[in-house]
Design an enzyme around this catalytic site. Structure first.
Site, mmCIF file in Angstrom:
data_model
loop_
_atom_site.group_PDB
_atom_site.id
_atom_site.type_symbol
_atom_site.label_atom_id
_atom_site.label_comp_id
_atom_site.label_asym_id
_atom_site.label_seq_id
_atom_site.Cartn_x
_atom_site.Cartn_y
_atom_site.Cartn_z
ATOM 1 N N ASP A 143 -51.665 16.492 -28.325
ATOM 2 C CA ASP A 143 -51.771 16.357 -29.795
ATOM 3 C C ASP A 143 -52.428 17.599 -30.397
ATOM 4 O O ASP A 143 -53.622 17.676 -30.482
ATOM 5 C CB ASP A 143 -52.598 15.108 -30.121
ATOM 6 C CG ASP A 143 -52.687 14.855 -31.619
ATOM 7 O OD1 ASP A 143 -51.936 15.486 -32.390
ATOM 8 O OD2 ASP A 143 -53.519 14.016 -32.016
ATOM 9 N N GLU A 196 -53.754 19.048 -40.116
ATOM 10 C CA GLU A 196 -53.137 17.712 -40.084
ATOM 11 C C GLU A 196 -54.193 16.670 -39.775
ATOM 12 O O GLU A 196 -54.196 15.567 -40.328
ATOM 13 C CB GLU A 196 -52.015 17.656 -39.031
ATOM 14 C CG GLU A 196 -51.208 16.347 -39.033
ATOM 15 C CD GLU A 196 -51.751 15.249 -38.124
ATOM 16 O OE1 GLU A 196 -51.224 14.130 -38.154
ATOM 17 O OE2 GLU A 196 -52.722 15.503 -37.387
ATOM 18 N N ASP A 216 -44.847 15.490 -33.379
ATOM 19 C CA ASP A 216 -46.289 15.337 -33.210
ATOM 20 C C ASP A 216 -46.513 14.441 -31.992
ATOM 21 O O ASP A 216 -46.304 13.229 -32.070
ATOM 22 C CB ASP A 216 -46.879 14.706 -34.482
ATOM 23 C CG ASP A 216 -48.398 14.633 -34.455
ATOM 24 O OD1 ASP A 216 -48.998 15.002 -33.425
ATOM 25 O OD2 ASP A 216 -48.973 14.204 -35.466
ATOM 26 N N ASP A 270 -35.578 19.403 -25.321
ATOM 27 C CA ASP A 270 -34.116 19.511 -25.386
ATOM 28 C C ASP A 270 -33.568 18.744 -26.598
ATOM 29 O O ASP A 270 -32.592 19.170 -27.227
ATOM 30 C CB ASP A 270 -33.483 18.970 -24.098
ATOM 31 C CG ASP A 270 -33.799 19.844 -22.878
ATOM 32 O OD1 ASP A 270 -34.202 21.007 -23.066
ATOM 33 O OD2 ASP A 270 -33.640 19.351 -21.748
HETATM 34 N N1 TRP Z 1 -51.658 13.265 -35.102
HETATM 35 C C1 TRP Z 1 -51.333 11.866 -35.265
HETATM 36 C C2 TRP Z 1 -52.613 11.147 -35.562
HETATM 37 O O1 TRP Z 1 -53.642 11.557 -35.065
HETATM 38 C C3 TRP Z 1 -50.697 11.331 -34.015
HETATM 39 C C4 TRP Z 1 -50.031 10.047 -34.235
HETATM 40 C C5 TRP Z 1 -50.517 8.824 -34.030
HETATM 41 C C6 TRP Z 1 -48.705 9.888 -34.692
HETATM 42 N N2 TRP Z 1 -49.603 7.898 -34.329
HETATM 43 C C7 TRP Z 1 -48.494 8.531 -34.751
HETATM 44 C C8 TRP Z 1 -47.710 10.779 -35.053
HETATM 45 C C9 TRP Z 1 -47.255 8.033 -35.146
HETATM 46 C C10 TRP Z 1 -46.495 10.265 -35.475
HETATM 47 C C11 TRP Z 1 -46.294 8.905 -35.530
HETATM 48 O O2 TRP Z 1 -52.620 10.201 -36.306
HETATM 49 ZN ZN ZN Z 2 -51.096 14.869 -34.062
HETATM 50 CA CA CA Z 3 -35.062 21.384 -20.846
#
Ligand code: TRP
Ligand code: ZN
Ligand code: CA
Length: 449
Positions: A148, A182, A211, A317
């Site tokens: 992450d 973020e 993400d 991919d």
């Molecule tokens: N960076 C996001 C967060 O800390 C990671 C995450 C958690 C996420 N749940 C998610 C990203 C669902 C996409 C969809 O909240």
């Molecule tokens: Zn994240």
């Molecule tokens: Ca690959």
């Protein structure tokens, strides 16, 4: 890897594209072949031209190692406002600059510190049709943030580098982004969207978000926002024989939310964070039931050891597949309407010209300046052949002269500036054999508008 099964997925995805980000296209009206010659699936052949390259997971992992080193050298994290964040930005930017991208750093202020978004534009494509892909590059302060979100950042970076290696010429303009802050509440991506003038906003036809795509106990989750983007990803995984689930860990938890909020079609992939893998999920995906998808989520142990290589490989991919498919690459418009005649027409030896007709109806205006004429002729000495495209009003466009080319067959797509011709009417492929000894036939031909 490029399994044959991927072709199936690509073909299905290309059909889906016609619905969303595409400009025009209906399959139903798209066949001008006479009743005696049922059109075969022209779109299948077209879609194979769109196949994305394999994204080498070793390259993606090499980026993760670099991000890990950056964190290690900067107090163990790559968080907003810390040296490790700016060093991460510098690393990604240098790779993109060297690959021919036009990069820009967008700065903003959050919690009293300067934040950075990195935007990279791939030169070319239709500037009024922009396809974006992005990922947040910042970590939390408690760890190096390799899953992450080094994972998404590295996957998007390697896809962008693959675009450059392929010297990809998509129909749409491609823009890649790495977001700052973020983890402070989607600050960087929101800043970008809020500062995009309305006229620029409407050009963005899709945003793909990545993400967490290498979770150590992975799931395969697809965002259920824009149906075409969603289907593009689902079809890709179906082609690999990997089942997917809809991402339900929380809409709006990542950088796609600001885009979605202004009406831009969004989608993305996610391999799971702090939720627990069920036994049903462990059965279909492997891994450990009763354990979090990522036990190191937002922790100091989110290091390069916190990555599942298979998930990282598949998702990398899949990013490339989506970029290639949704941007209409390969120079062949994936959303064009295809009119085809697959009836065989014998070509007499050293004799009179023969023709094969494709009827076009239901269009408005003239034919395009880049009318694609796909021709397949079976013939043991193609130098004998003279080929013309005849427009509905009788105008002839020479596609090929005769010559001394002794090769077999013609299997080529010609591009004709047919912009002075009405689109509707009977188009003909005219073929004449002007040399003795060898005979052949028109196997099929098609027009792509
Ligand atoms: N960076 C996001 C967060 O800390 C990671 C995450 C958690 C996420 N749940 C998610 C990203 C669902 C996409 C969809 O909240
Ligand atoms: Zn994240
Ligand atoms: Ca690959």
């Amino acid at each position: 890897m490029t399994p044959l099964s991927r072709r199936g997925a690509a073909a299905v995805a290309a059909l889906a594209v016609a619905g969303l980000l595409g400009t025009a296209a209906t399959t139903s009206a798209a066949t001008g072949a006479p009743a005696t010659a049922p059109a075969k699936s022209a779109r299948t052949a077209q879609a194979t031209a769109l196949a994305a390259p394999d994204i080498p997971v070793a390259n993606v992992k090499a980026h993760l190692s670099q991000l890990q080193s950056i964190a290690t050298a900067n107090g163990g994290n790559r968080a907003h406002g810390r040296a490790g964040y700016k060093a991460s930005i510098d690393y990604v930017k240098a790779k993109l600059d060297a690959a021919g991208y036009t990069t820009s750093l967008q700065t903003f202020t959050s919690s009293g510190a300067t934040g950075y978004n990195l935007i990279a534009d791939w030169p070319g494509g239709d500037p009024s049709q922009v396809l974006m892909a992005g990922s947040h590059l910042d970590s939390v302060t408690s760890g190096p943030g390799i899953n992450d979100n080094g994972s998404g950042s590295a996957g998007v970076l390697e896809t962008a580098l693959a675009v450059s290696r392929a010297q990809f010429k998509p129909d749409k303009h491609l823009r890649f982004a790495w977001w700052g802050a973020e983890e402070l509440g989607l600050v960087g991506s929101r800043h970008y969207v809020n500062n995009l003038p309305a006229a620029e906003r409407t050009k963005v036809k899709g945003y793909l978000n990545f993400d967490m795509i290498g979770s150590p106990n992975p799931g395969y989750f697809v965002y259920d926002d824009d149906p075409t983007i969603e289907k593009t990803f689902k079809d890709y995984f179906a082609g690999l024989g990997v089942s997917t689930e809809i991402e339900t860990e929380g809409d709006g938890r990542s950088d796609h939310a600001p885009f979605k909020n202004v009406g831009i079609p969004v989608g993305g992939l996610f391999s799971g964070a702090d939720y627990t893998k069920t036994s049903a999920q462990a059965q279909k995906w492997g891994g450990t039931a009763g354990q979090a998808f990522d036990r190191c989520y937002h922790s100091s142990c989110d290091t390069t050891a916190n990555i599942n290589d298979t998930a990282l490989d598949r998702n990398g991919d899949a990013i490339a597949h989506a970029i290639w498919t949704l941007s209409g690459g390969g120079g062949t418009p994936p959303t064009g309407d295809v009119y085809e005649n697959t009836a065989d027409v014998q070509i007499p030896d050293n004799g009179a010209a023969v023709t094969s007709t494709v009827n076009v109806s239901g269009r408005t205006g003239n034919a395009p300046s880049t009318l694609k004429v796909g021709v397949v002729i079976k013939h043991p000495y193609r130098g004998d052949l003279v080929i013309d495209l005849i427009a509905p009003d009788g105008s002839a466009y020479r596609l090929k002269n005769s010559g001394s080319d002794s090769g077999d067959d013609v299997n080529t797509t010609y591009t004709v500036n047919a912009s002075s011709e009405a689109a509707n009417g009977s188009w003909k492929l005219k073929v004449q054999d002007v040399g003795p000894q060898d005979v052949g036939y028109i196997d099929s031909w098609k027009l792509t508008f």
